[in-house]
Scaffold this motif. Structure first.
Motif, PDB file in Angstrom:
ATOM      1  N   GLN A 239       0.896  -1.179   0.021  1.00 42.38           N
ATOM      2  CA  GLN A 239      -0.054   0.105   0.001  1.00 42.38           C
ATOM      3  C   GLN A 239       0.903   1.352   0.092  1.00 42.38           C
ATOM      4  OE1 GLN A 239      -2.617  -0.512   3.395  1.00 42.38           O
ATOM      5  NE2 GLN A 239      -3.964  -1.782   2.308  1.00 42.38           N
ATOM      6  N   ILE A 240       1.697   1.459  -0.854  1.00 45.07           N
ATOM      7  CA  ILE A 240       2.685   2.529  -1.223  1.00 45.07           C
ATOM      8  C   ILE A 240       1.913   3.554  -1.883  1.00 45.07           C
ATOM      9  CG2 ILE A 240       5.000   3.259  -1.973  1.00 45.07           C
ATOM     10  CD1 ILE A 240       5.901   0.406  -1.482  1.00 45.07           C
ATOM     11  N   ASP A 241       1.432   4.356  -1.420  1.00 47.03           N
ATOM     12  CA  ASP A 241       0.670   5.439  -1.869  1.00 47.03           C
ATOM     13  C   ASP A 241       1.472   6.563  -2.873  1.00 47.03           C
ATOM     14  OD1 ASP A 241      -1.582   4.622  -0.621  1.00 47.03           O
ATOM     15  OD2 ASP A 241      -1.493   6.053   0.913  1.00 47.03           O
ATOM     16  N   HIS A 242       2.711   6.938  -2.379  1.00 51.01           N
ATOM     17  CA  HIS A 242       3.580   7.839  -3.231  1.00 51.01           C
ATOM     18  C   HIS A 242       4.963   7.294  -3.392  1.00 51.01           C
ATOM     19  CE1 HIS A 242       0.198  10.705  -2.882  1.00 51.01           C
ATOM     20  NE2 HIS A 242       0.222  10.631  -1.678  1.00 51.01           N
ATOM     21  N   LEU A 243       5.310   7.145  -4.460  1.00 44.74           N
ATOM     22  CA  LEU A 243       6.560   6.709  -4.805  1.00 44.74           C
ATOM     23  C   LEU A 243       7.546   7.657  -5.222  1.00 44.74           C
ATOM     24  CD1 LEU A 243       5.594   3.521  -7.016  1.00 44.74           C
ATOM     25  CD2 LEU A 243       7.072   3.344  -5.045  1.00 44.74           C
ATOM     26  N   PRO A 244       8.902   7.874  -4.735  1.00 50.28           N
ATOM     27  CA  PRO A 244       9.849   8.666  -5.292  1.00 50.28           C
ATOM     28  C   PRO A 244      10.014   8.716  -6.560  1.00 50.28           C
ATOM     29  CG  PRO A 244      10.815   7.142  -3.819  1.00 50.28           C
ATOM     30  CD  PRO A 244       9.640   6.508  -4.171  1.00 50.28           C
ATOM     31  N   LYS A 245       9.990  10.150  -7.139  1.00 52.05           N
ATOM     32  CA  LYS A 245       9.946  10.424  -8.735  1.00 52.05           C
ATOM     33  C   LYS A 245      10.821   9.644  -9.441  1.00 52.05           C
ATOM     34  CE  LYS A 245      13.011  14.614  -8.659  1.00 52.05           C
ATOM     35  NZ  LYS A 245      13.113  15.658  -7.697  1.00 52.05           N
ATOM     36  N   GLU A 246      12.100   9.210  -8.554  1.00 49.65           N
ATOM     37  CA  GLU A 246      12.851   8.449  -9.362  1.00 49.65           C
ATOM     38  C   GLU A 246      12.632   7.164  -9.952  1.00 49.65           C
ATOM     39  OE1 GLU A 246      15.078  11.380  -7.000  1.00 49.65           O
ATOM     40  OE2 GLU A 246      13.512  10.025  -6.612  1.00 49.65           O
ATOM     41  N   VAL A 247      11.454   6.605  -9.374  1.00 52.27           N
ATOM     42  CA  VAL A 247      10.921   5.375  -9.613  1.00 52.27           C
ATOM     43  C   VAL A 247      10.288   5.495 -11.147  1.00 52.27           C
ATOM     44  CG1 VAL A 247       9.154   3.687  -9.192  1.00 52.27           C
ATOM     45  CG2 VAL A 247      10.539   4.661  -7.216  1.00 52.27           C
ATOM     46  N   VAL A 248       9.629   6.679 -11.394  1.00 48.05           N
ATOM     47  CA  VAL A 248       9.257   6.821 -12.744  1.00 48.05           C
ATOM     48  C   VAL A 248      10.280   6.565 -13.894  1.00 48.05           C
ATOM     49  CG1 VAL A 248       8.319   8.552 -14.177  1.00 48.05           C
ATOM     50  CG2 VAL A 248       7.536   8.535 -11.735  1.00 48.05           C
ATOM     51  N   ARG A 249      11.397   7.192 -13.440  1.00 50.50           N
ATOM     52  CA  ARG A 249      12.435   7.112 -14.392  1.00 50.50           C
ATOM     53  C   ARG A 249      13.000   5.709 -14.358  1.00 50.50           C
ATOM     54  NH1 ARG A 249      14.451   7.477 -18.899  1.00 50.50           N
ATOM     55  NH2 ARG A 249      16.616   7.789 -19.212  1.00 50.50           N
ATOM     56  N   GLN A 250      13.087   4.726 -13.517  1.00 47.24           N
ATOM     57  CA  GLN A 250      13.209   3.349 -13.407  1.00 47.24           C
ATOM     58  C   GLN A 250      12.257   2.678 -14.365  1.00 47.24           C
ATOM     59  OE1 GLN A 250      12.995   1.870  -9.307  1.00 47.24           O
ATOM     60  NE2 GLN A 250      15.030   0.926 -10.050  1.00 47.24           N
ATOM     61  N   VAL A 251      10.924   3.075 -14.140  1.00 46.02           N
ATOM     62  CA  VAL A 251      10.090   2.397 -14.973  1.00 46.02           C
ATOM     63  C   VAL A 251      10.084   2.800 -16.551  1.00 46.02           C
ATOM     64  CG1 VAL A 251       7.483   2.008 -15.275  1.00 46.02           C
ATOM     65  CG2 VAL A 251       8.351   1.973 -13.105  1.00 46.02           C
ATOM     66  N   GLU A 252      10.251   4.036 -16.740  1.00 47.92           N
ATOM     67  CA  GLU A 252      10.493   4.619 -18.170  1.00 47.92           C
ATOM     68  C   GLU A 252      11.628   3.851 -18.805  1.00 47.92           C
ATOM     69  OE1 GLU A 252       9.291   9.158 -17.764  1.00 47.92           O
ATOM     70  OE2 GLU A 252      11.304   8.720 -17.597  1.00 47.92           O
ATOM     71  N   VAL A 253      12.721   3.574 -17.974  1.00 47.14           N
ATOM     72  CA  VAL A 253      14.018   2.797 -18.636  1.00 47.14           C
ATOM     73  C   VAL A 253      13.163   1.325 -18.954  1.00 47.14           C
ATOM     74  CG1 VAL A 253      16.118   1.687 -18.113  1.00 47.14           C
ATOM     75  CG2 VAL A 253      15.607   4.010 -17.620  1.00 47.14           C
ATOM     76  N   LEU A 254      12.579   0.590 -18.257  1.00 44.85           N
ATOM     77  CA  LEU A 254      12.081  -0.579 -18.387  1.00 44.85           C
ATOM     78  C   LEU A 254      11.099  -0.679 -19.618  1.00 44.85           C
ATOM     79  CD1 LEU A 254      11.368  -1.979 -14.897  1.00 44.85           C
ATOM     80  CD2 LEU A 254      13.214  -2.473 -16.335  1.00 44.85           C
ATOM     81  N   GLU A 255      10.349   0.372 -19.808  1.00 41.06           N
ATOM     82  CA  GLU A 255       9.324   0.389 -20.950  1.00 41.06           C
ATOM     83  C   GLU A 255      10.089   0.669 -22.134  1.00 41.06           C
ATOM     84  OE1 GLU A 255       5.477   3.006 -22.276  1.00 41.06           O
ATOM     85  OE2 GLU A 255       7.013   3.761 -20.889  1.00 41.06           O
ATOM     86  N   ARG A 256      11.153   1.452 -22.208  1.00 45.03           N
ATOM     87  CA  ARG A 256      11.900   1.741 -23.196  1.00 45.03           C
ATOM     88  C   ARG A 256      12.699   0.355 -23.830  1.00 45.03           C
ATOM     89  NH1 ARG A 256      12.263   2.959 -28.311  1.00 45.03           N
ATOM     90  NH2 ARG A 256      14.270   3.642 -29.163  1.00 45.03           N
TER      91      ARG A 256
END
Length: 205
Positions: free
Chosen positions: A103-120
């Motif tokens: 139940q992690i409501d807010h993740l650090p913005k760097e996690v967005v970058r992690q996931v962007e790398v995975l998507e690419r």
């Protein structure tokens, strides 16, 4: 170059392509899951469906491998590539599941970058799979995946530093560390896929 003429061989390429396309779907679900306000439980259910679909494709490849007399390239490499693709899916699904369970409501913005790398990385991998048939024009793929994995390492280290900065309580640090470690493992697994394809291409050249 080894001749690839039988229908039995073609099925491997289709299954690998399906597996890679499934990773694209999963990576885009991850993008949604980490977005604030998303219906994470519903998205996690979709991610589990992707994981099951990935398992089915992996099992189909292994079954085909056990039944095939002729294979498009070394049996060991087919097994390794299928396993690597399956690992990526498992790590992404684990990250999504942990976000919901903890139940992690807010993740650090760097996690967005992690996931962007995975998507690419997923998009590049899916784009590369059809080229396995000819083993042509693949070097830019594995070079770019290696570059993305290096980026993922840098983001991961920054995330660890943020987690241990005192901004979060100890329990949240433990929860978020598990999530970001699964995402980092997914990035590593994408590189393992690329390394396997590079090894196959070298052998077939």
């Amino acid at each position: 170059m080894r001749m690839r003429l039988t229908p039995r061989e073609d099925s491997y390429y289709d299954l690998f392509a399906d597996s890679a396309n499934n990773l694209v779907t999963a990576s885009r679900l991850l993008v949604e899951i980490i977005s604030d306000g998303s219906d994470r439980e519903a998205l996690a259910d979709k991610m589990r469906a992707c994981e099951h679909a990935g398992d089915e494709r992996t099992h189909a490849i292994m079954k085909r491998l056990n039944e095939s007399f002729i294979t498009p390239f070394d049996r060991e490499d087919i097994y390794r590539l299928a396993s690597n693709l399956d690992d990526v899916m498992d790590y992404m699904e684990a990250a999504a599941d942990l976000i919901v369970l903890y139940q992690i409501d807010h993740l650090p913005k760097e996690v967005v970058r992690q996931v962007e790398v995975l998507e690419r990385a997923a998009e590049l991998t899916a784009d590369a799979m059809p080229r396995l048939r000819s083993m042509q024009n693949l070097n830019e793929y594995w070079i770019e995946i290696n570059r993305l994995e290096n980026q993922a390492d840098q983001v991961y280290r920054r995330l660890l530093a943020k987690l241990f900065s005192g901004e979060y309580d100890a329990l949240m640090v433990m929860k978020m560390r598990e999530v970001i470690e699964q995402l980092e493992l997914a990035a590593d697994a994408f590189e393992h896929v690329a390394n396997t394809i590079e090894s196959i291409a070298v052998k077939e050249s």
